[in-house]
Design a protein around this motif. Structure first.
Motif, PDB file in Angstrom:
ATOM      1  N   PRO A 105      16.161  30.024 -18.595  1.00 51.14           N
ATOM      2  CA  PRO A 105      15.092  29.200 -19.149  1.00 51.14           C
ATOM      3  C   PRO A 105      14.788  27.969 -18.310  1.00 51.14           C
ATOM      4  O   PRO A 105      13.640  27.637 -18.090  1.00 51.14           O
ATOM      5  N   ALA A 106      15.839  27.278 -17.801  1.00 50.47           N
ATOM      6  CA  ALA A 106      15.601  26.050 -17.042  1.00 50.47           C
ATOM      7  C   ALA A 106      14.828  26.343 -15.764  1.00 50.47           C
ATOM      8  O   ALA A 106      13.885  25.654 -15.416  1.00 50.47           O
ATOM      9  N   ILE A 107      15.228  27.394 -15.063  1.00 50.98           N
ATOM     10  CA  ILE A 107      14.548  27.747 -13.820  1.00 50.98           C
ATOM     11  C   ILE A 107      13.131  28.215 -14.107  1.00 50.98           C
ATOM     12  O   ILE A 107      12.189  27.865 -13.427  1.00 50.98           O
ATOM     13  N   SER A 108      12.992  29.008 -15.156  1.00 52.30           N
ATOM     14  CA  SER A 108      11.679  29.531 -15.497  1.00 52.30           C
ATOM     15  C   SER A 108      10.705  28.399 -15.809  1.00 52.30           C
ATOM     16  O   SER A 108       9.566  28.416 -15.380  1.00 52.30           O
ATOM     17  N   ALA A 109      11.163  27.398 -16.544  1.00 50.18           N
ATOM     18  CA  ALA A 109      10.296  26.274 -16.884  1.00 50.18           C
ATOM     19  C   ALA A 109       9.894  25.504 -15.640  1.00 50.18           C
ATOM     20  O   ALA A 109       8.737  25.113 -15.478  1.00 50.18           O
ATOM     21  N   ARG A 110      10.850  25.281 -14.738  1.00 43.85           N
ATOM     22  CA  ARG A 110      10.542  24.538 -13.518  1.00 43.85           C
ATOM     23  C   ARG A 110       9.558  25.302 -12.650  1.00 43.85           C
ATOM     24  O   ARG A 110       8.610  24.734 -12.111  1.00 43.85           O
ATOM     25  N   GLN A 111       9.792  26.598 -12.524  1.00 43.15           N
ATOM     26  CA  GLN A 111       8.896  27.396 -11.701  1.00 43.15           C
ATOM     27  C   GLN A 111       7.510  27.477 -12.329  1.00 43.15           C
ATOM     28  O   GLN A 111       6.506  27.522 -11.619  1.00 43.15           O
ATOM     29  N   ALA A 112       7.461  27.494 -13.663  1.00 36.28           N
ATOM     30  CA  ALA A 112       6.161  27.508 -14.330  1.00 36.28           C
ATOM     31  C   ALA A 112       5.404  26.216 -14.046  1.00 36.28           C
ATOM     32  O   ALA A 112       4.202  26.226 -13.782  1.00 36.28           O
ATOM     33  N   ARG A 113       6.121  25.077 -14.090  1.00 34.86           N
ATOM     34  CA  ARG A 113       5.472  23.793 -13.786  1.00 34.86           C
ATOM     35  C   ARG A 113       5.012  23.757 -12.335  1.00 34.86           C
ATOM     36  O   ARG A 113       3.931  23.257 -12.018  1.00 34.86           O
ATOM     37  N   ALA A 114       5.862  24.298 -11.435  1.00 37.55           N
ATOM     38  CA  ALA A 114       5.497  24.310 -10.015  1.00 37.55           C
ATOM     39  C   ALA A 114       4.265  25.172  -9.779  1.00 37.55           C
ATOM     40  O   ALA A 114       3.376  24.804  -9.013  1.00 37.55           O
ATOM     41  N   ALA A 115       4.203  26.332 -10.460  1.00 40.23           N
ATOM     42  CA  ALA A 115       3.052  27.215 -10.297  1.00 40.23           C
ATOM     43  C   ALA A 115       1.778  26.536 -10.783  1.00 40.23           C
ATOM     44  O   ALA A 115       0.718  26.644 -10.162  1.00 40.23           O
ATOM     45  N   HIS A 116       1.886  25.818 -11.915  1.00 39.33           N
ATOM     46  CA  HIS A 116       0.719  25.108 -12.447  1.00 39.33           C
ATOM     47  C   HIS A 116       0.277  24.008 -11.485  1.00 39.33           C
ATOM     48  O   HIS A 116      -0.914  23.813 -11.234  1.00 39.33           O
ATOM     49  N   ALA A 117       1.262  23.295 -10.928  1.00 39.50           N
ATOM     50  CA  ALA A 117       0.936  22.219  -9.992  1.00 39.50           C
ATOM     51  C   ALA A 117       0.337  22.772  -8.709  1.00 39.50           C
ATOM     52  O   ALA A 117      -0.576  22.187  -8.129  1.00 39.50           O
ATOM     53  N   HIS A 118       0.864  23.927  -8.241  1.00 36.92           N
ATOM     54  CA  HIS A 118       0.303  24.561  -7.049  1.00 36.92           C
ATOM     55  C   HIS A 118      -1.158  24.923  -7.278  1.00 36.92           C
ATOM     56  O   HIS A 118      -2.005  24.746  -6.404  1.00 36.92           O
ATOM     57  N   ALA A 119      -1.466  25.439  -8.467  1.00 36.63           N
ATOM     58  CA  ALA A 119      -2.847  25.815  -8.770  1.00 36.63           C
ATOM     59  C   ALA A 119      -3.746  24.589  -8.777  1.00 36.63           C
ATOM     60  O   ALA A 119      -4.883  24.631  -8.307  1.00 36.63           O
ATOM     61  N   ALA A 120      -3.230  23.472  -9.313  1.00 39.51           N
ATOM     62  CA  ALA A 120      -4.016  22.243  -9.340  1.00 39.51           C
ATOM     63  C   ALA A 120      -4.272  21.729  -7.926  1.00 39.51           C
ATOM     64  O   ALA A 120      -5.361  21.253  -7.603  1.00 39.51           O
ATOM     65  N   ALA A 121      -3.231  21.847  -7.074  1.00 41.63           N
ATOM     66  CA  ALA A 121      -3.396  21.393  -5.692  1.00 41.63           C
ATOM     67  C   ALA A 121      -4.411  22.251  -4.957  1.00 41.63           C
ATOM     68  O   ALA A 121      -5.189  21.767  -4.138  1.00 41.63           O
ATOM     69  N   ALA A 122      -4.395  23.554  -5.255  1.00 48.74           N
ATOM     70  CA  ALA A 122      -5.320  24.461  -4.579  1.00 48.74           C
ATOM     71  C   ALA A 122      -6.756  24.232  -5.021  1.00 48.74           C
ATOM     72  O   ALA A 122      -7.699  24.517  -4.277  1.00 48.74           O
ATOM     73  N   ALA A 123      -6.925  23.728  -6.266  1.00 51.01           N
ATOM     74  CA  ALA A 123      -8.272  23.507  -6.770  1.00 51.01           C
ATOM     75  C   ALA A 123      -8.981  22.415  -5.978  1.00 51.01           C
ATOM     76  O   ALA A 123     -10.194  22.442  -5.808  1.00 51.01           O
ATOM     77  N   ALA A 124      -8.211  21.421  -5.521  1.00 57.02           N
ATOM     78  CA  ALA A 124      -8.804  20.362  -4.714  1.00 57.02           C
ATOM     79  C   ALA A 124      -8.998  20.870  -3.290  1.00 57.02           C
ATOM     80  O   ALA A 124      -8.473  21.903  -2.907  1.00 57.02           O
ATOM     81  N   GLU A 125      -9.766  20.117  -2.516  1.00 58.42           N
ATOM     82  CA  GLU A 125      -9.959  20.501  -1.124  1.00 58.42           C
ATOM     83  C   GLU A 125      -8.669  20.236  -0.369  1.00 58.42           C
ATOM     84  O   GLU A 125      -8.250  19.105  -0.204  1.00 58.42           O
ATOM     85  N   GLY A 126      -8.048  21.265   0.076  1.00 54.63           N
ATOM     86  CA  GLY A 126      -6.772  21.139   0.763  1.00 54.63           C
ATOM     87  C   GLY A 126      -6.364  22.475   1.329  1.00 54.63           C
ATOM     88  O   GLY A 126      -7.207  23.325   1.627  1.00 54.63           O
ATOM     89  N   PRO A 127      -5.068  22.707   1.480  1.00 51.43           N
ATOM     90  CA  PRO A 127      -4.600  23.971   2.051  1.00 51.43           C
ATOM     91  C   PRO A 127      -4.866  25.134   1.111  1.00 51.43           C
ATOM     92  O   PRO A 127      -5.080  24.955  -0.091  1.00 51.43           O
ATOM     93  N   ARG A 128      -4.821  26.339   1.652  1.00 50.16           N
ATOM     94  CA  ARG A 128      -4.998  27.538   0.844  1.00 50.16           C
ATOM     95  C   ARG A 128      -3.633  28.154   0.586  1.00 50.16           C
ATOM     96  O   ARG A 128      -2.916  28.493   1.518  1.00 50.16           O
ATOM     97  N   LEU A 129      -3.287  28.311  -0.690  1.00 50.94           N
ATOM     98  CA  LEU A 129      -1.973  28.814  -1.059  1.00 50.94           C
ATOM     99  C   LEU A 129      -1.980  30.332  -1.198  1.00 50.94           C
ATOM    100  O   LEU A 129      -2.933  30.921  -1.708  1.00 50.94           O
ATOM    101  N   TYR A 130      -0.866  30.939  -0.764  1.00 54.66           N
ATOM    102  CA  TYR A 130      -0.679  32.384  -0.872  1.00 54.66           C
ATOM    103  C   TYR A 130       0.630  32.642  -1.617  1.00 54.66           C
ATOM    104  O   TYR A 130       1.686  32.768  -1.002  1.00 54.66           O
ATOM    105  N   PRO A 131       0.588  32.716  -2.960  1.00 53.88           N
ATOM    106  CA  PRO A 131       1.812  32.981  -3.734  1.00 53.88           C
ATOM    107  C   PRO A 131       2.288  34.412  -3.492  1.00 53.88           C
ATOM    108  O   PRO A 131       1.497  35.352  -3.481  1.00 53.88           O
ATOM    109  N   MET A 132       3.601  34.573  -3.312  1.00 47.05           N
ATOM    110  CA  MET A 132       4.149  35.894  -3.016  1.00 47.05           C
ATOM    111  C   MET A 132       5.328  36.212  -3.915  1.00 47.05           C
ATOM    112  O   MET A 132       6.185  35.364  -4.163  1.00 47.05           O
TER     113      MET A 132
END
Length: 253
Positions: free
Chosen positions: A121-148
């Motif tokens: 659960p702890a890892i899952s929550a952190r990774q979920a927050r990171a994924a949400h933050a990555h999406a927010a960063a990608a929405a702005a003009e910046g680098p293009r993310l490639y989740p794998m």
């Protein structure tokens, strides 16, 4: 009737294969790349704390450990320039989220791991927050993310130089991306470098990756280098990566 059953089975197999392998990214970069005969050489070198720079015929790739001090919004301005960035996932300790990525140039390809079926659960929550933050960063003009996820691949080409990145699985029974296999080369030859996301004994890596030539083992300070020699690792402990680096020559496959 038999023909219909065969078609249905093939469709199910294809659907299962797509679900297991996942999407495949293809990137074409502009710029000058090598690829001439007699110049199939590259170098892996230390680029800072927790950072390794891989160069081959005009193509450069920077790998950054998300647990290292170098992965911060303040340090990103000192990162060496590269064509593509690979962020090794954070395990514990220092982690600055996606903030450093916002300082990268617009459109820069950035490879990140994507959470998939993590049970803790702890890892899952952190990774979920990171994924949400990555999406927010990608929405702005910046680098293009490639989740794998495991077995996802990314193919990148710059002139005659080619790079394939594959997200690799770990030991049986484990989940998530255990490392990334980088195959860099041209139409004649290539070299395979494995970037590990976990501490693994040399013998285990050699058995798991019989086709790899070199492995980089993670460290917050200085990554360690292990020559796998396609399943026959040299005796002794992994060597510390230096700024002078490790020179390699692509191998005809």
């Amino acid at each position: 009737m038999r023909a219909i059953i065969v078609v249905v089975l093939l469709a199910l197999v294809c659907r299962w294969g797509v679900a297991q392998i996942g999407p495949r990214y293809v990137i074409e970069l502009r710029g000058q790349g090598g690829g001439t005969v007699g110049m199939a050489q590259g170098r892996v070198q230390l680029a800072g704390k927790g950072m390794a720079l891989i160069r081959f015929q005009g193509l450069s790739m920077l790998a950054v450990d998300a647990d290292s001090e170098a992965y911060s919004a303040e340090a990103v301005r000192d990162w060496p320039s590269a064509d593509v960035l690979l962020v090794l996932p954070a395990a514990a300790g220092h982690y600055d989220g996606p903030a450093p990525l916002r300082g990268l140039r617009a459109g820069m390809p950035v490879i990140v791991t994507e959470a998939a079926g993590v049970e803790a659960p702890a890892i899952s929550a952190r990774q979920a927050r990171a994924a949400h933050a990555h999406a927010a960063a990608a929405a702005a003009e910046g680098p293009r993310l490639y989740p794998m996820q495991v077995w996802n691949t990314l193919d990148l080409r710059k002139q005659n130089t080619r790079l394939r990145v594959t997200a690799m699985a770990g030991a049986p029974g484990t989940q998530g991306v255990a490392g990334f296999m980088l195959e860099v080369g041209n139409s004649r030859s290539s070299y395979r470098v494995y970037l590990s996301c976990e501490e693994v004994p040399a013998a285990t890596l050699a058995q798991r990756l019989p086709g790899a030539d070199l492995a980089l083992l993670p460290s917050r300070e200085v990554p360690r280098l292990l020559a796998l020699n396609r399943g026959a690792p040299a005796a002794g402990e992994p060597a510390t990566l230096t700024t002078a680096g490790y020179a390699f020559t692509a191998i005809k496959r």
